[in-house]
Design a protein around this motif. Structure first.
Motif, short mmCIF file in Angstrom:
data_model
loop_
_atom_site.label_atom_id
_atom_site.label_comp_id
_atom_site.label_asym_id
_atom_site.label_seq_id
_atom_site.Cartn_x
_atom_site.Cartn_y
_atom_site.Cartn_z
N TRP A 245 -6.92 -4.25 5.32
CA TRP A 245 -6.95 -4.80 6.55
C TRP A 245 -7.05 -5.83 6.80
CZ3 TRP A 245 -5.64 -4.08 1.12
CH2 TRP A 245 -5.00 -5.05 0.58
N THR A 249 -10.94 -10.87 6.89
CA THR A 249 -12.34 -9.92 6.84
C THR A 249 -12.30 -9.16 8.47
OG1 THR A 249 -13.73 -11.33 5.72
CG2 THR A 249 -14.40 -10.20 6.96
N CYS A 250 -11.69 -7.98 8.86
CA CYS A 250 -11.68 -7.78 10.00
C CYS A 250 -10.23 -7.51 10.78
CB CYS A 250 -13.08 -7.09 11.05
SG CYS A 250 -14.36 -6.83 9.72
N ASN A 262 -13.54 -3.84 6.48
CA ASN A 262 -13.95 -4.73 6.01
C ASN A 262 -13.59 -6.22 5.78
OD1 ASN A 262 -16.36 -3.36 6.67
ND2 ASN A 262 -16.71 -5.38 6.75
N THR A 263 -12.61 -5.43 4.38
CA THR A 263 -11.99 -5.95 3.27
C THR A 263 -11.69 -4.54 2.58
OG1 THR A 263 -11.61 -7.51 1.62
CG2 THR A 263 -13.75 -6.00 1.82
N SER A 275 -17.29 0.69 8.15
CA SER A 275 -16.76 -0.75 7.90
C SER A 275 -18.06 -1.55 8.74
CB SER A 275 -15.48 -1.47 9.18
OG SER A 275 -15.12 -2.16 9.61
N CYS A 277 -17.64 -3.97 10.32
CA CYS A 277 -16.77 -4.59 11.95
C CYS A 277 -17.19 -3.78 12.68
CB CYS A 277 -14.99 -4.78 11.57
SG CYS A 277 -14.60 -5.40 10.18
#
Length: 324
Positions: A245, A249-250, A262-263, A275, A277
């Motif tokens: 990841w 975040t993203c 995302n994470t 995701s 994202c």
């Protein structure tokens, strides 16, 4: 394909990859139930960058070399044999792990890096086209000469590399320039392990793995992490892989064929897992560089393979391991 960001910019955003803060004031806290994967590699990198301002520049040059080696196809051919030295620090007799336990971990590493792990066939069809197959890295451990052991009064160790220093009660690495050193000890706050990325000091190079997550075993408090995949994850860092990841975040892990996450993911996510994202890609939760349980991670990608092999190539920071 994701844009490859400049590493120097990424280093500014380095964050801890452990979900537990390493704040113990003493070493009296015992081992508790480990409910999620805690990796201290990015936390350690952050500390090393603060202590050594020149490290960011070295890592930037390694990143440029890596990108060039991949783009020009100048990767190591044949099988790279990595001689392993295991440093065992124990407070109780049970923590003085057996040679059989060490061998089980070497077996897991060799399976995972060769793509012969029994769960490799679980890779979803969506990702089978980018699976790494055999990475051509083999780990060699000699049970007669490949282990150092030391009894200690310390009940656990922080992520400050003291376990790597004899003058701090630990064990100095053995031939750090030519051997891959692993330290096995009880880590504070149930951190499962951490690694040093390429570019760091020889005297602290290698990976650290919690005693209760080392190799295949029956560890009631670490039941989700008893298949040896913590070492696979940390060796990935040692060979220059980031968390999938990108620790944001993203974020960006500098590999083109891994989807944006995302994470981190923990446990065993239901599949498919998407995701939020851009593009809503399916997350590769079974990748060794995520945070899922040992039983639910079982693949590297071809892009991760290329990135790892680049550090062993000519001029690379780990090229000594690829020499005949």
């Amino acid at each position: 394909m994701r844009k490859i960001l400049v590493l120097a910019a990424a280093l500014v955003f380095v964050v801890s990859c452990s979900k537990d803060e390493n704040k113990l004031e003493d070493d009296t806290v015992g081992v508790h139930f480990a409910a999620h994967r805690g990796c201290g590699s990015m936390e350690v990198l952050e500390e090393q960058l603060r202590a050594d301002p020149s490290l960011a520049g070295r890592m930037q040059r390694i990143e440029q070399l890596t990108e060039r080696a991949i783009s020009e196809g100048k990767l190591v051919n044949g099988v790279i044999e990595i001689p392993v030295h295991v440093n065992v620090l124990y407070n109780t007799a049970a923590q003085n792990i057996s040679n059989a336990q060490i061998q089980s971990q070497i077996d897991v590493l060799n399976e995972d890096f060769a793509g012969t792990n029994p769960d490799y066939n679980l890779i979803p069809a969506d990702f089978s086209g980018v699976a790494s197959g055999d990475i051509k890295i083999k780990f060699i451990w000699d049970p007669t000469t490949g282990t150092s052991r030391k009894s200690t009064t310390k009940k656990n160790w922080r992520t400050n590399d003291d376990m790597k220093r004899s003058n701090k009660g630990g064990l100095n690495p053995t031939d750090c320039a030519n051997k891959f050193n692993i330290w096995v000890c009880v880590l504070a706050n149930n951190i499962l392990g951490y690694a040093q990325f390429p570019g760091g000091a020889c005297a602290t190079d290698g990976v650290v793995v919690h005693t209760n997550a080392f190799g295949r075993g029956n560890y009631p408090l670490f039941a989700s992490f008893n298949k040896g995949r913590t070492a696979t994850h940390e060796v990935g860092h040692w060979a220059n892989l980031r968390h999938i990841w990108g620790d944001a975040t993203c974020g960006n892990d500098f590999v083109a064929d891994t989807p944006v996450h995302n994470t981190s993911n923990g446990g065993c996510p239901n599949q498919p897992h998407f995701s939020t994202c851009s593009g809503s890609p399916r997350e590769m939760t079974m990748n060794y560089m995520d945070y899922t349980n040992d039983a639910c991670m079982y693949m590297f990608t071809a892009g991760q393979k290329s990135r790892m092999l680049a550090v062993f190539g000519s001029g690379g920071p780990r090229s000594a391991f690829a020499q005949p």
